[in-house]
Design an enzyme around this catalytic site. Structure first.
Site, PDB file in Angstrom:
ATOM      1  N   LYS A  87       1.122  -1.380  -0.031  1.00  0.00           N
ATOM      2  CA  LYS A  87       0.038  -0.428   0.043  1.00  0.00           C
ATOM      3  C   LYS A  87       0.901   1.198  -0.008  1.00  0.00           C
ATOM      4  O   LYS A  87       1.603   1.241   0.784  1.00  0.00           O
ATOM      5  CB  LYS A  87      -0.927  -0.126   0.963  1.00  0.00           C
TER       6      LYS A  87
HETATM    7  C1  E4P Z   1      -8.103   2.382   3.201  1.00  0.00           C
HETATM    8  O1  E4P Z   1      -7.707   1.561   3.164  1.00  0.00           O
HETATM    9  C2  E4P Z   1      -8.010   2.905   4.817  1.00  0.00           C
HETATM   10  O2  E4P Z   1      -7.164   2.031   5.913  1.00  0.00           O
HETATM   11  C3  E4P Z   1      -9.171   3.217   5.588  1.00  0.00           C
HETATM   12  O3  E4P Z   1     -10.292   3.153   4.726  1.00  0.00           O
HETATM   13  C4  E4P Z   1      -9.723   4.757   6.321  1.00  0.00           C
HETATM   14  O4  E4P Z   1     -11.264   4.702   6.783  1.00  0.00           O
HETATM   15  P1  E4P Z   1     -10.832   5.829   7.972  1.00  0.00           P
HETATM   16  O5  E4P Z   1     -10.866   7.269   6.836  1.00  0.00           O
HETATM   17  O6  E4P Z   1     -12.028   4.830   8.616  1.00  0.00           O
HETATM   18  O7  E4P Z   1      -9.615   5.739   8.956  1.00  0.00           O
END
Ligand code: E4P
Length: 219
Positions: A87
């Site tokens: 990622k």
């Molecule tokens: C994406 O992969 C992130 O980990 C995530 O969806 C962030 O979500 P949040 O805005 O609830 O922290």
């Protein structure tokens, strides 16, 4: 539509896996910190533990922000397990790194995407997944779901194979709307997935069926 769970909590990952509808896991540095995971060895062991539970892709995020170190970190993560997806944040060095990983056949998830232009760049770099954060856009009074629509249109126009991973999903309606638009994947908390189960007519209908059965059996 694939369902990913957005957590580093092993118990929740197991619960989602046991439900039989889980296709993968996404994590991020904040989610790892929430579970108290820090230090290279612990982080590595935690990713290995997640991979041992789920059948699908597991996104593991790099911390580095310069090209050389993103590559180094990403290669180390990728060799942990075939399920690992590196990622990488949507920054200039990240786009370059995604291009490199894609040329090496390493799966990537381009994260922190908030615009259609960013999603177009991620696809051109060959990202496996692009993660538009719909909940965080909603938080600042911008329609997160319309971003998913725009990306779907752009990707379909040119046949990009990058999968749209609707991220920062907060509730069941996000999931349903993403499915209607044609997001390839959604990632959210277990609670959002479980909310899909709920309907009061299911509960009252089941109660009635069971009561009628008991009544007939009691005759
Ligand atoms: C994406 O992969 C992130 O980990 C995530 O969806 C962030 O979500 P949040 O805005 O609830 O922290």
């Amino acid at each position: 539509m694939k369902f990913f769970i957005d957590t580093a909590n092993l118990q929740q990952i197991k619960e989602a896996q046991d439900l039989g509808v889980l296709d993968g896991v996404t994590t991020n540095p904040s989610l790892m910190a929430k579970e108290g995971i820090s230090g290279e060895e612990n982080v590595i062991n935690h990713y290995k533990a997640i991979c041992s539970i789920v059948d699908g892709d597991v996104s593991a995020e790099v911390i580095s922000t310069d090209y050389e170190n993103i590559i180094k970190e990403g290669l180390n993560l990728a060799k942990l397990d075939d399920k690992i997806v590196v990622k990488v944040p949507m920054i200039k060095e990240g786009v370059k790194a995604i291009k490199y990983f894609s040329s090496e056949g390493i799966k990537t998830n381009c994260t922190l995407v908030f615009s259609a232009g960013q999603a177009l760049l991620a696809a051109k770099a060959g990202a496996t997944y692009v993660s538009p954060f719909i909940g965080r856009l909603d938080d600042i009074s911008t329609d997160g779901l319309s971003l998913i629509e725009d990306i779907r249109l752009i990707y379909d126009n040119y046949g990009y194979e990058t999968q749209i991973l609707a991220a920062s999903v907060r509730h069941a309606m996000h999931i349903i709307e993403c499915a209607k638009i044609g997001a390839d994947v959604m990632t959210g908390p277990l609670s959002a997935i479980l909310t899909l189960l709920k309907h009061p007519l299911t509960d009252s209908g089941l109660a009635q069926f069971l009561a009628d059965h008991a009544k007939a059996a009691g005759k």
